[in-house]
Design a protein around this motif. Structure first.
Motif, PDB file in Angstrom:
ATOM      1  N   TRP A 222       0.852  -1.129  -0.151  1.00 35.51           N
ATOM      2  CA  TRP A 222       0.100  -0.072  -0.114  1.00 35.51           C
ATOM      3  C   TRP A 222       0.776   1.202   0.049  1.00 35.51           C
ATOM      4  CZ3 TRP A 222      -4.498   1.803  -1.204  1.00 35.51           C
ATOM      5  CH2 TRP A 222      -4.978   3.164  -0.703  1.00 35.51           C
ATOM      6  N   VAL A 251      -1.312   5.893  -5.511  1.00 33.84           N
ATOM      7  CA  VAL A 251      -2.162   4.768  -4.971  1.00 33.84           C
ATOM      8  C   VAL A 251      -3.071   4.522  -6.216  1.00 33.84           C
ATOM      9  CG1 VAL A 251      -4.507   4.514  -3.949  1.00 33.84           C
ATOM     10  CG2 VAL A 251      -2.690   5.534  -2.757  1.00 33.84           C
ATOM     11  N   TRP A 264      -3.811  -5.868   0.394  1.00 40.26           N
ATOM     12  CA  TRP A 264      -2.784  -4.673   0.374  1.00 40.26           C
ATOM     13  C   TRP A 264      -2.093  -4.760   1.619  1.00 40.26           C
ATOM     14  CZ3 TRP A 264      -2.501  -1.062  -3.588  1.00 40.26           C
ATOM     15  CH2 TRP A 264      -3.460  -1.156  -4.399  1.00 40.26           C
ATOM     16  N   SER A 266       0.137  -3.300   4.692  1.00 42.22           N
ATOM     17  CA  SER A 266       0.303  -1.877   5.305  1.00 42.22           C
ATOM     18  C   SER A 266       0.374  -2.293   6.980  1.00 42.22           C
ATOM     19  CB  SER A 266      -0.681  -0.918   5.096  1.00 42.22           C
ATOM     20  OG  SER A 266      -0.450   0.398   5.650  1.00 42.22           O
TER      21      SER A 266
END
Length: 292
Positions: A222, A251, A264, A266
């Protein structure tokens, strides 16, 4: 393709709207529509969207308005959606251009259809369906009309009065007109539809769970602010962040080949991310949750 906005055209629009406002000065129940030239070019002047309904919280937070019309003639809508699964990560958002005179025509049509604060449209006895919300910029500020179950309940058998049935019909006709602008304004009055390129984007994140029907989903790092972000409410395992500037560009680039079920990564965790391009009048997650 409609021409670009010119000061002379804006002045003409303002004059026409001022005349229309004077002609309706005695009708206090119908505030005159604000002249597009009298507000900032990026100001929202007309929107139709849906709120509520029996859908997932992340859908409520990220769904797009049916149509948004801005003072400078930009018209933003959600484009056709394919039936592919998994769906693309980015929604299909389209931008078209109309003239200031046609902006005037649309906002006047909304005013004539009865978009005003406090309109009594009844409450049909059906459940779990969305409310259609109409927002119109007038000289008195934003006017908002909400019609629950507008397309699902239209007659007296839904517990509506004759006045409510009539007023709902006018709003339904407005929706029909806005959904077919070439027929409403003229095909030669509408600019070609092009992809809307947002400069800001919101991401609603939930803990990722594998989908056994589509194995082998590749992870994507991400590139935006750390997930999950600000909570969207008690009891909801959802957070929201917004990306602007270069972060938004990163993004969008990363999402170009992602899907709705892409994991994703993160902060050392995997997330399902629902992306929502922010429209010109939107700048924060609160602008999305305010539509819920």
């Amino acid at each position: 393709m409609p021409t670009l906005i010119r000061p002379a055209a804006l002045l003409l629009t303002a004059a026409l709207l001022f005349t229309a406002a004077c002609a309706n000065a005695d009708d206090a129940a119908e505030p005159a529509a604000a002249a597009p030239s009298a507000v900032l070019p990026g100001a929202l002047v007309l929107r139709v969207d849906h709120t509520g309904g029996f859908v997932a919280p992340e859908t409520v937070a990220t769904r797009l308005p049916m149509i948004s019309v801005y003072a400078d003639g930009r018209v933003i809508t959600e484009g056709p959606v394919t039936m592919q699964y998994p769906a693309k990560a980015l929604p299909n958002v389209l931008l078209q251009q109309i003239t200031p005179e046609d902006v005037t025509q649309l906002v006047e049509r909304a005013r004539s259809a009865g978009v005003q604060n406090g309109a009594d449209l009844g409450r049909p006895g059906v459940t779990d369906v969305p409310t259609t919300r109409f927002t119109l910029l007038t000289e008195e500020g934003l006017q908002v009309t909400e019609a629950y179950a507008l397309s699902e309940a239209a007659g007296a058998d839904a517990g509506l009065t004759a006045d409510q049935v009539r007023d709902r019909r006018l709003l339904t006709e407005l929706v029909t007109a806005l959904q077919d602008l070439p027929a409403t304004l003229g095909a030669d009055r509408i600019g070609d539809a092009v992809p809307y390129r947002p400069t800001e984007i919101a991401a609603v994140a939930a803990p990722w769970r594998p989908d056994d029907t589509v194995p082998g989903q590749p992870e994507v790092a991400w590139p935006g602010p750390e997930l999950p972000g600000t909570s969207l409410g008690d009891g909801l395992d959802l957070g929201c962040v917004t990306a602007t500037g270069q972060a938004a560009a990163d993004v969008l680039a990363a999402a170009a080949n992602a899907t709705a079920i892409t994991p994703w990564t993160s902060a050392g965790k995997k997330w399902t991310v629902h992306l929502r391009p922010l429209l010109p009048d939107e700048h924060a997650c609160a602008d999305l949750t305010g539509k819920s």
